[in-house]
Design a protein around this motif. Sequence first.
Motif, mmCIF file in Angstrom:
data_model
loop_
_atom_site.group_PDB
_atom_site.id
_atom_site.type_symbol
_atom_site.label_atom_id
_atom_site.label_comp_id
_atom_site.label_asym_id
_atom_site.label_seq_id
_atom_site.Cartn_x
_atom_site.Cartn_y
_atom_site.Cartn_z
ATOM 1 N N SER A 233 47.535 35.548 39.048
ATOM 2 C CA SER A 233 46.084 35.555 38.849
ATOM 3 C C SER A 233 45.539 36.971 38.894
ATOM 4 O O SER A 233 44.721 37.371 38.053
ATOM 5 N N LEU A 234 45.989 37.763 39.871
ATOM 6 C CA LEU A 234 45.560 39.154 39.982
ATOM 7 C C LEU A 234 46.019 39.944 38.762
ATOM 8 O O LEU A 234 45.250 40.741 38.201
ATOM 9 N N THR A 235 47.258 39.714 38.334
ATOM 10 C CA THR A 235 47.787 40.409 37.167
ATOM 11 C C THR A 235 46.945 40.139 35.930
ATOM 12 O O THR A 235 46.559 41.066 35.204
ATOM 13 N N ALA A 236 46.635 38.876 35.698
ATOM 14 C CA ALA A 236 45.858 38.504 34.516
ATOM 15 C C ALA A 236 44.473 39.133 34.549
ATOM 16 O O ALA A 236 43.980 39.644 33.531
ATOM 17 N N ARG A 237 43.855 39.124 35.730
ATOM 18 C CA ARG A 237 42.503 39.675 35.824
ATOM 19 C C ARG A 237 42.500 41.194 35.634
ATOM 20 O O ARG A 237 41.612 41.735 34.972
ATOM 21 N N LEU A 238 43.485 41.869 36.198
ATOM 22 C CA LEU A 238 43.566 43.311 36.029
ATOM 23 C C LEU A 238 43.776 43.687 34.569
ATOM 24 O O LEU A 238 43.160 44.627 34.055
ATOM 25 N N LEU A 239 44.659 42.957 33.892
ATOM 26 C CA LEU A 239 44.915 43.260 32.482
ATOM 27 C C LEU A 239 43.678 42.988 31.630
ATOM 28 O O LEU A 239 43.392 43.730 30.686
ATOM 29 N N ARG A 240 42.939 41.940 31.970
ATOM 30 C CA ARG A 240 41.695 41.693 31.234
ATOM 31 C C ARG A 240 40.698 42.825 31.465
ATOM 32 O O ARG A 240 39.980 43.242 30.547
ATOM 33 N N LEU A 241 40.653 43.343 32.686
ATOM 34 C CA LEU A 241 39.731 44.443 32.995
ATOM 35 C C LEU A 241 40.088 45.715 32.229
ATOM 36 O O LEU A 241 39.218 46.367 31.647
ATOM 37 N N VAL A 242 41.377 46.081 32.240
ATOM 38 C CA VAL A 242 41.747 47.338 31.576
ATOM 39 C C VAL A 242 41.652 47.225 30.056
ATOM 40 O O VAL A 242 41.590 48.245 29.367
ATOM 41 N N ASN A 243 41.603 46.006 29.541
ATOM 42 C CA ASN A 243 41.436 45.815 28.103
ATOM 43 C C ASN A 243 39.990 45.494 27.723
ATOM 44 O O ASN A 243 39.710 45.161 26.569
ATOM 45 N N SER A 244 39.081 45.627 28.669
ATOM 46 C CA SER A 244 37.681 45.298 28.431
ATOM 47 C C SER A 244 36.856 46.555 28.169
ATOM 48 O O SER A 244 37.369 47.671 28.145
#
Length: 300
Positions: free
Chosen positions: A60-71
């Motif tokens: 869950s943390l991984t997915a959220r971090l990747l969404r943030l850095v791609n936002s």
Amino acid sequence: MQPPESHATRDLAADIAASLVDDVSYLVSPPDICVKVFELAESDDASARDIGEVISRDPSLTARLLRLVNSSFYNFARRIDTVSRAVTIVGIRELYSLVLAVSAIKSFSNLSNNLVNIDTFWRHGIYTGLIARILARKCHILHPERLFVAGLLHDVGSLVLYAKLPEQMRDLLLVCDNDEGILHQAELAELGFTHADLGGALAHSWNLPEPLQEAITYHHLPSYSMGSEMETAIVHLADVLANRSELGAFCEQGDAESGRLDESVWEILGLDPDQFDAFEVIGEAGLQFSETAGLLMARA
């Protein structure tokens, strides 16, 4: 200027504040992954792969971090697909700041609260953090993402007060009439300490860097800061500007004239108040706000 207090009164207030922090420590302790990433970030020989492997243990943390850095938070031209790649591009300390942000919202939201809208609370924190990051870049501060964390968490002490002293805080919220500065003064007069004091203590318990601890502790009194004047002035100014925005205000609705600005921040930050475009900064943060808030505040 506050009226003088006896040493006994200050000691009692400090004891009460410390006991409140102790009472909630089991609810808001940093997750194990957060602690481990902190240790790696402080290490001299940690690699991007090491940090990526630790974070990847939490999908869950991984997915959220990747969404943030791609936002729009970063607005990179090319997509980043792995945490280790994110570490390489963003930087170890910057990515740790994002881990802190994601972990803190989840942890501090465990505190019970029936006094304020928790979504409004976090919107204010996120907007303040975004403005703080913009200001840090304008002032050429190293690692501007850490100022995002300081802005995000500047009011976390309020959540402790809402959870542990709800009756007193209900009365104080009525007195302040949606003015965060008045609330800070009312807390000091009634309790002998403030949400900023508690926030600084909580930041210490999370091992946040000392400049961020000080920025949180003195975000209403930037001229009281000793040693971290730049960080504290940035969070103070960001807080005032967030309260003037429509989406990021402390209360449900912003006021373009609200917020008592400590004029010392202009000299500390090396900014000319006559040349500073507050609406431009608020608007720039607004472009990133909805997407960033949606990612950080997502329930899953």
